[in-house]
Scaffold this motif. Structure first.
Motif, PDB file in Angstrom:
ATOM      1  N   VAL A 154       3.602  -5.259  -1.832  1.00 14.48           N
ATOM      2  CA  VAL A 154       2.826  -5.091  -0.599  1.00 14.48           C
ATOM      3  C   VAL A 154       1.938  -3.856  -0.704  1.00 14.48           C
ATOM      4  O   VAL A 154       0.762  -3.885  -0.312  1.00 14.48           O
ATOM      5  CB  VAL A 154       3.774  -4.991   0.620  1.00 14.48           C
ATOM      6  N   GLU A 155       2.492  -2.762  -1.237  1.00 17.13           N
ATOM      7  CA  GLU A 155       1.704  -1.539  -1.424  1.00 17.13           C
ATOM      8  C   GLU A 155       0.522  -1.795  -2.372  1.00 17.13           C
ATOM      9  O   GLU A 155      -0.577  -1.315  -2.146  1.00 17.13           O
ATOM     10  CB  GLU A 155       2.577  -0.417  -1.989  1.00 17.13           C
ATOM     11  N   ALA A 156       0.774  -2.544  -3.440  1.00 13.82           N
ATOM     12  CA  ALA A 156      -0.287  -2.851  -4.406  1.00 13.82           C
ATOM     13  C   ALA A 156      -1.401  -3.663  -3.749  1.00 13.82           C
ATOM     14  O   ALA A 156      -2.586  -3.381  -3.949  1.00 13.82           O
ATOM     15  CB  ALA A 156       0.300  -3.613  -5.596  1.00 13.82           C
ATOM     16  N   ALA A 157      -1.025  -4.659  -2.967  1.00 14.24           N
ATOM     17  CA  ALA A 157      -2.023  -5.491  -2.279  1.00 14.24           C
ATOM     18  C   ALA A 157      -2.835  -4.655  -1.290  1.00 14.24           C
ATOM     19  O   ALA A 157      -4.053  -4.816  -1.168  1.00 14.24           O
ATOM     20  CB  ALA A 157      -1.337  -6.653  -1.575  1.00 14.24           C
ATOM     21  N   ARG A 158      -2.155  -3.752  -0.597  1.00 19.17           N
ATOM     22  CA  ARG A 158      -2.841  -2.896   0.375  1.00 19.17           C
ATOM     23  C   ARG A 158      -3.837  -1.975  -0.319  1.00 19.17           C
ATOM     24  O   ARG A 158      -4.977  -1.812   0.125  1.00 19.17           O
ATOM     25  CB  ARG A 158      -1.811  -2.082   1.152  1.00 19.17           C
ATOM     26  N   LEU A 159      -3.438  -1.407  -1.443  1.00 21.71           N
ATOM     27  CA  LEU A 159      -4.328  -0.534  -2.203  1.00 21.71           C
ATOM     28  C   LEU A 159      -5.523  -1.311  -2.743  1.00 21.71           C
ATOM     29  O   LEU A 159      -6.661  -0.853  -2.681  1.00 21.71           O
ATOM     30  CB  LEU A 159      -3.553   0.132  -3.349  1.00 21.71           C
ATOM     31  N   ALA A 160      -5.268  -2.509  -3.252  1.00 25.34           N
ATOM     32  CA  ALA A 160      -6.359  -3.338  -3.779  1.00 25.34           C
ATOM     33  C   ALA A 160      -7.349  -3.711  -2.673  1.00 25.34           C
ATOM     34  O   ALA A 160      -8.567  -3.701  -2.893  1.00 25.34           O
ATOM     35  CB  ALA A 160      -5.792  -4.596  -4.424  1.00 25.34           C
ATOM     36  N   ALA A 161      -6.840  -4.021  -1.496  1.00 29.56           N
ATOM     37  CA  ALA A 161      -7.728  -4.353  -0.377  1.00 29.56           C
ATOM     38  C   ALA A 161      -8.558  -3.147   0.032  1.00 29.56           C
ATOM     39  O   ALA A 161      -9.739  -3.267   0.350  1.00 29.56           O
ATOM     40  CB  ALA A 161      -6.906  -4.868   0.806  1.00 29.56           C
TER      41      ALA A 161
END
Length: 141
Positions: free
Chosen positions: A85-92
Motif C-alpha cells: 500500500v505504501e509503495a502504491a501511494r508513493l508511486a501515485a
C-alpha cells in the motif's frame, strides 16, 4: 464522597492491570523487538512510529532534491507495515515517470532480499525500461 471513592477504585484497578511489555521492550534499534511488537499488538509502539517518521522525513528530503527515478521493491505479506500500500501511494504521488513498483508476492518486510526475488534481475529490467522510455542510456540516480 462517592465520586472520590469511585476515582480511588478506578486508580487501584489501573495499577493492578498488567503493564504492556511492548512499551518497555521495543526499541527502534532492535528489529526483532519491532517484529515481535507487530505480531503481538495491532498497533506498533510509539518508538516504532518515531523511527518510521524520521526515516520518511529523510527519504522525502532525498526525493525533493530531485532524484530522477525510484524503484520500490515491496513484499505483499509484510507484517510490520503494509509495504504494498505504501509503495502504491508513493508511486501515485511521484507518478509513473519517477516511480516504479515491483511487488514480491508472499514476501514480508525483508523477504524481498531472499530467494523469492532476484533483485539484480528486477533492477536490470527496471533500468532497461527506463532506458527504452528515454530513448537511450539512463543516467545514474
Amino acid at each position: 464522597g462517592r465520586a472520590r471513592g469511585a476515582q480511588a477504585r478506578e486508580a487501584a484497578r489501573e495499577r493492578a492491570r498488567p503493564r504492556r511489555l511492548l512499551r518497555r521492550r521495543a526499541r527502534p534499534s532492535r528489529g526483532r523487538d519491532l517484529v515481535a511488537a507487530a505480531q503481538i499488538s495491532s498497533q506498533p509502539p510509539k518508538c516504532w512510529f518515531d523511527a518510521r517518521f524520521a526515516n520518511l522525513r529523510a527519504g522525502c528530503g532525498l526525493l525533493e532534491e530531485g532524484w530522477e527515478a525510484l524503484l520500490v521493491v515491496a513484499g505483499t505479506a509484510d507484517a510490520l507495515l503494509r509495504s504494498d500500500v505504501e509503495a502504491a501511494r508513493l508511486a501515485a504521488r511521484l507518478g509513473p515517470q519517477r516511480c516504479s513498483v515491483h511487488l514480491v508476492e508472499g514476501a514480508g518486510h525483508a523477504g524481498t532480499l531472499d530467494a523469492r526475488c532476484d533483485l539484480r534481475a528486477v533492477i536490470g529490467r527496471w533500468e532497461a525500461e527506463r532506458a527504452a522510455r528515454s530513448g537511450g542510456a539512463v543516467a545514474a540516480s
